[in-house]
Scaffold this motif. Structure first.
Motif, PDB file in Angstrom:
ATOM      1  N   ASP A 328       0.849  -1.194   0.000  1.00 53.97           N
ATOM      2  CA  ASP A 328       0.000   0.000   0.000  1.00 53.97           C
ATOM      3  C   ASP A 328       0.886   1.247   0.000  1.00 53.97           C
ATOM      4  OD1 ASP A 328      -2.960   0.732   0.134  1.00 53.97           O
ATOM      5  OD2 ASP A 328      -2.185   1.911   1.798  1.00 53.97           O
ATOM      6  N   ASN A 329       0.585   2.246   0.826  1.00 52.62           N
ATOM      7  CA  ASN A 329       1.402   3.476   0.817  1.00 52.62           C
ATOM      8  C   ASN A 329       2.302   3.579   2.046  1.00 52.62           C
ATOM      9  OD1 ASN A 329      -0.536   4.069   2.750  1.00 52.62           O
ATOM     10  ND2 ASN A 329      -0.725   6.218   2.155  1.00 52.62           N
ATOM     11  N   LEU A 330       2.515   2.474   2.757  1.00 48.37           N
ATOM     12  CA  LEU A 330       3.413   2.490   3.905  1.00 48.37           C
ATOM     13  C   LEU A 330       4.867   2.517   3.436  1.00 48.37           C
ATOM     14  CD1 LEU A 330       1.761  -0.161   6.237  1.00 48.37           C
ATOM     15  CD2 LEU A 330       1.730   2.325   6.520  1.00 48.37           C
ATOM     16  N   ASN A 331       5.688   3.322   4.103  1.00 46.76           N
ATOM     17  CA  ASN A 331       7.106   3.277   3.789  1.00 46.76           C
ATOM     18  C   ASN A 331       7.709   1.979   4.331  1.00 46.76           C
ATOM     19  OD1 ASN A 331       7.717   3.702   6.562  1.00 46.76           O
ATOM     20  ND2 ASN A 331       7.860   5.912   6.291  1.00 46.76           N
ATOM     21  N   PRO A 332       8.910   1.598   3.918  1.00 45.35           N
ATOM     22  CA  PRO A 332       9.456   0.290   4.320  1.00 45.35           C
ATOM     23  C   PRO A 332       9.514   0.078   5.824  1.00 45.35           C
ATOM     24  CG  PRO A 332      10.725   1.175   2.494  1.00 45.35           C
ATOM     25  CD  PRO A 332       9.788   2.255   2.917  1.00 45.35           C
ATOM     26  N   LEU A 338       3.981  -3.355  10.584  1.00 45.99           N
ATOM     27  CA  LEU A 338       2.702  -4.014  10.335  1.00 45.99           C
ATOM     28  C   LEU A 338       2.903  -5.493  10.027  1.00 45.99           C
ATOM     29  CD1 LEU A 338      -0.315  -3.854  10.128  1.00 45.99           C
ATOM     30  CD2 LEU A 338      -0.097  -3.032   7.769  1.00 45.99           C
ATOM     31  N   LEU A 339       3.964  -5.832   9.290  1.00 46.03           N
ATOM     32  CA  LEU A 339       4.218  -7.240   8.986  1.00 46.03           C
ATOM     33  C   LEU A 339       4.573  -8.012  10.257  1.00 46.03           C
ATOM     34  CD1 LEU A 339       4.477  -9.557   7.039  1.00 46.03           C
ATOM     35  CD2 LEU A 339       6.787  -8.775   6.453  1.00 46.03           C
ATOM     36  N   MET A 340       5.363  -7.434  11.140  1.00 44.92           N
ATOM     37  CA  MET A 340       5.673  -8.105  12.408  1.00 44.92           C
ATOM     38  C   MET A 340       4.400  -8.449  13.169  1.00 44.92           C
ATOM     39  SD  MET A 340       9.043  -6.552  14.275  1.00 44.92           S
ATOM     40  CE  MET A 340       8.350  -4.926  14.457  1.00 44.92           C
ATOM     41  N   LEU A 341       3.521  -7.476  13.273  1.00 45.97           N
ATOM     42  CA  LEU A 341       2.286  -7.703  14.014  1.00 45.97           C
ATOM     43  C   LEU A 341       1.357  -8.666  13.278  1.00 45.97           C
ATOM     44  CD1 LEU A 341       1.697  -4.074  15.291  1.00 45.97           C
ATOM     45  CD2 LEU A 341       2.288  -6.082  16.674  1.00 45.97           C
ATOM     46  N   ALA A 342       1.316  -8.565  11.949  1.00 48.87           N
ATOM     47  CA  ALA A 342       0.496  -9.494  11.175  1.00 48.87           C
ATOM     48  C   ALA A 342       0.949 -10.935  11.382  1.00 48.87           C
ATOM     49  CB  ALA A 342       0.542  -9.126   9.695  1.00 48.87           C
ATOM     50  N   GLN A 353      -2.258  -9.602   3.147  1.00 50.11           N
ATOM     51  CA  GLN A 353      -2.610  -8.545   2.204  1.00 50.11           C
ATOM     52  C   GLN A 353      -3.844  -7.777   2.670  1.00 50.11           C
ATOM     53  OE1 GLN A 353      -1.119  -7.486  -1.260  1.00 50.11           O
ATOM     54  NE2 GLN A 353      -2.089  -5.932   0.021  1.00 50.11           N
ATOM     55  N   GLU A 354      -4.839  -8.485   3.152  1.00 49.00           N
ATOM     56  CA  GLU A 354      -6.037  -7.824   3.672  1.00 49.00           C
ATOM     57  C   GLU A 354      -5.692  -6.932   4.871  1.00 49.00           C
ATOM     58  OE1 GLU A 354      -9.039  -7.761   2.363  1.00 49.00           O
ATOM     59  OE2 GLU A 354      -8.463  -9.066   0.717  1.00 49.00           O
ATOM     60  N   PHE A 356      -2.871  -5.358   5.317  1.00 47.05           N
ATOM     61  CA  PHE A 356      -2.220  -4.148   4.808  1.00 47.05           C
ATOM     62  C   PHE A 356      -3.246  -3.188   4.214  1.00 47.05           C
ATOM     63  CE2 PHE A 356       1.788  -5.968   5.692  1.00 47.05           C
ATOM     64  CZ  PHE A 356       2.741  -4.967   5.577  1.00 47.05           C
ATOM     65  N   TRP A 357      -4.338  -3.687   3.700  1.00 44.84           N
ATOM     66  CA  TRP A 357      -5.380  -2.800   3.183  1.00 44.84           C
ATOM     67  C   TRP A 357      -6.290  -2.254   4.289  1.00 44.84           C
ATOM     68  CZ3 TRP A 357      -6.579  -6.665  -1.312  1.00 44.84           C
ATOM     69  CH2 TRP A 357      -5.699  -6.421  -2.381  1.00 44.84           C
ATOM     70  N   THR A 358      -6.187  -2.856   5.464  1.00 46.65           N
ATOM     71  CA  THR A 358      -7.063  -2.443   6.580  1.00 46.65           C
ATOM     72  C   THR A 358      -6.407  -1.407   7.467  1.00 46.65           C
ATOM     73  OG1 THR A 358      -8.116  -4.626   6.596  1.00 46.65           O
ATOM     74  CG2 THR A 358      -8.324  -3.288   8.610  1.00 46.65           C
ATOM     75  N   TYR A 359      -5.074  -1.550   7.664  1.00 46.13           N
ATOM     76  CA  TYR A 359      -4.372  -0.675   8.595  1.00 46.13           C
ATOM     77  C   TYR A 359      -3.466   0.326   7.891  1.00 46.13           C
ATOM     78  CZ  TYR A 359      -6.011  -4.084  11.983  1.00 46.13           C
ATOM     79  OH  TYR A 359      -6.810  -4.898  12.754  1.00 46.13           O
TER      80      TYR A 359
END
Length: 359
Positions: A328-332, A338-342, A353-354, A356-359
């Motif tokens: 999405d538009n998150l910087n690295p 977000l990936l750690m928490l996911a 993927q869902e 990343f589109w939610t948060y």
């Protein structure tokens, strides 16, 4: 009889003085109760001269010194402080994040705490803000604040930043807006904000999206609210976690290879954020390492090194074919959080993927 009356009068006076002392200790009842949690940074730093704005020592002053340095705070809130860490923010760790987040959730569950201010170094302030934006479980305001100049410098910005951060944390306008960042009279969402300039006080911005609001005098004025889910609407619960899954970032550049991906996979990464060129491109030389990593269960998220814009799914890569996640538009650095928490919830790229589109 007179003796009994004297004793009763004395007891009443003692009780009155005790109540007055308790009220004085607690502060005026009409002011919000704000807890300042200190982690170090430039706002707690010191330079060798009044003109030293580069090359100073960060994380010198303790939280009590920060509070005492701004006596005006007592006029706008009932203040107390805790030292969570004393570090320059380039040394921030997952462990400090977990400690900080758990303490915030504990404090905000109490009726005698109305809001939290976190003093923080500016280098990783945006990362801490986004992490807390996703894991704090309260609508009460949480505000991160720092400074670009140490308190010993001419025109130091930390005192006014802290003063207004406390006002913001005690304001009804900030309730329910997630974790906020307040520097240079500008109010940002913890999700959107990033540090954009190495050495000037107007460094924090939200490219393309813009700030949530501003201070006019001592009053916060909001013009929009964050729409992506956060805080009480977030699915992430860190209260029982002692560690977070390892996620690393690989930066793409001309003539690069899959060496970094191979190294991070070997080191035990559960996820890799790829900071690609343009719209999140992955170079041909990287694909063998990417596919080898995925066979070991590593989740790959595509982001961009550009700094602005949305990384489109199935744009510069066939995400469906390769099971990539578009960032999405998150910087690295924020995609990493977000990936750690996911990964504490799932390792399925489609579900992530869902997320990343939610948060």
């Amino acid at each position: 009889m007179k003796h009994k009356l004297f004793l009763m009068a004395t007891m009443v006076l003692v009780l009155m003085f005790s109540l007055q002392a308790a009220c004085f200790a607690a502060g005026p009842a009409n002011l919000p109760a704000i807890k300042i949690l200190a982690t170090g940074g430039t706002i707690a730093g010191a330079g060798s001269t009044s003109s030293t704005t580069v090359g100073y020592t960060a994380a010198v002053a303790p939280v009590d010194a920060l509070i005492n340095n701004v006596p005006e705070l007592k006029k706008v809130a009932n203040i107390s402080g805790e030292q969570i860490a004393q570090i320059a923010s380039e040394n921030m760790t997952n462990e400090v994040w977990l400690t900080l987040a758990k303490r915030i959730n504990q404090l905000l569950s109490q009726d005698d705490v109305d809001g939290i201010v976190i003093t923080h170094g500016t280098d990783t302030l945006e990362e801490t803000a986004y992490f807390l934006h996703l894991v704090v479980k309260s609508d009460k305001p949480v505000v991160l604040v720092g400074s670009m100049r140490p308190p010993t410098a001419m025109s130091a910005d930390g005192m006014l930043n802290l003063y207004r951060a406390v006002i913001l944390a005690g304001s009804k306008e900030a309730v329910g807006k997630g974790v906020l960042v307040m520097l240079n009279d500008t109010i940002h969402s913890g999700r959107d904000v990033t540090k954009t300039i190495t050495d000037r006080v107007d460094t924090f911005k939200a490219p393309e999206i813009g700030p949530l609001g501003f201070f006019t005098g001592d009053k916060p004025v909001f013009y929009r609210s964050p729409l992506r889910q956060h805080t009480t609407a977030s699915e992430f619960d860190i209260m029982k976690l002692s560690t977070l899954p390892r996620v690393d970032i690989v930066y793409h550049y001309a003539n690069n290879s899959g060496t970094a991906i191979e190294a991070f996979t070997k080191a035990g990464a559960k996820g890799i954020v790829h900071a690609g060129t343009g719209n999140g491109s992955i170079g041909k030389a990287e694909y063998p390492a990417v596919e080898a990593a995925q066979k070991k269960g590593v989740v790959i998220v595509r982001t961009s090194r550009v700094g602005n814009g949305i990384v489109a799914r199935n744009g510069e890569a066939d995400d469906d074919k390769y099971n990539f996640v578009a960032g999405d538009n998150l910087n690295p650095q924020k995609a990493r959080i977000l990936l750690m928490l996911a990964l504490t919830r799932t390792s399925d790229p489609k579900v992530i993927q869902e997320i990343f589109w939610t948060y």
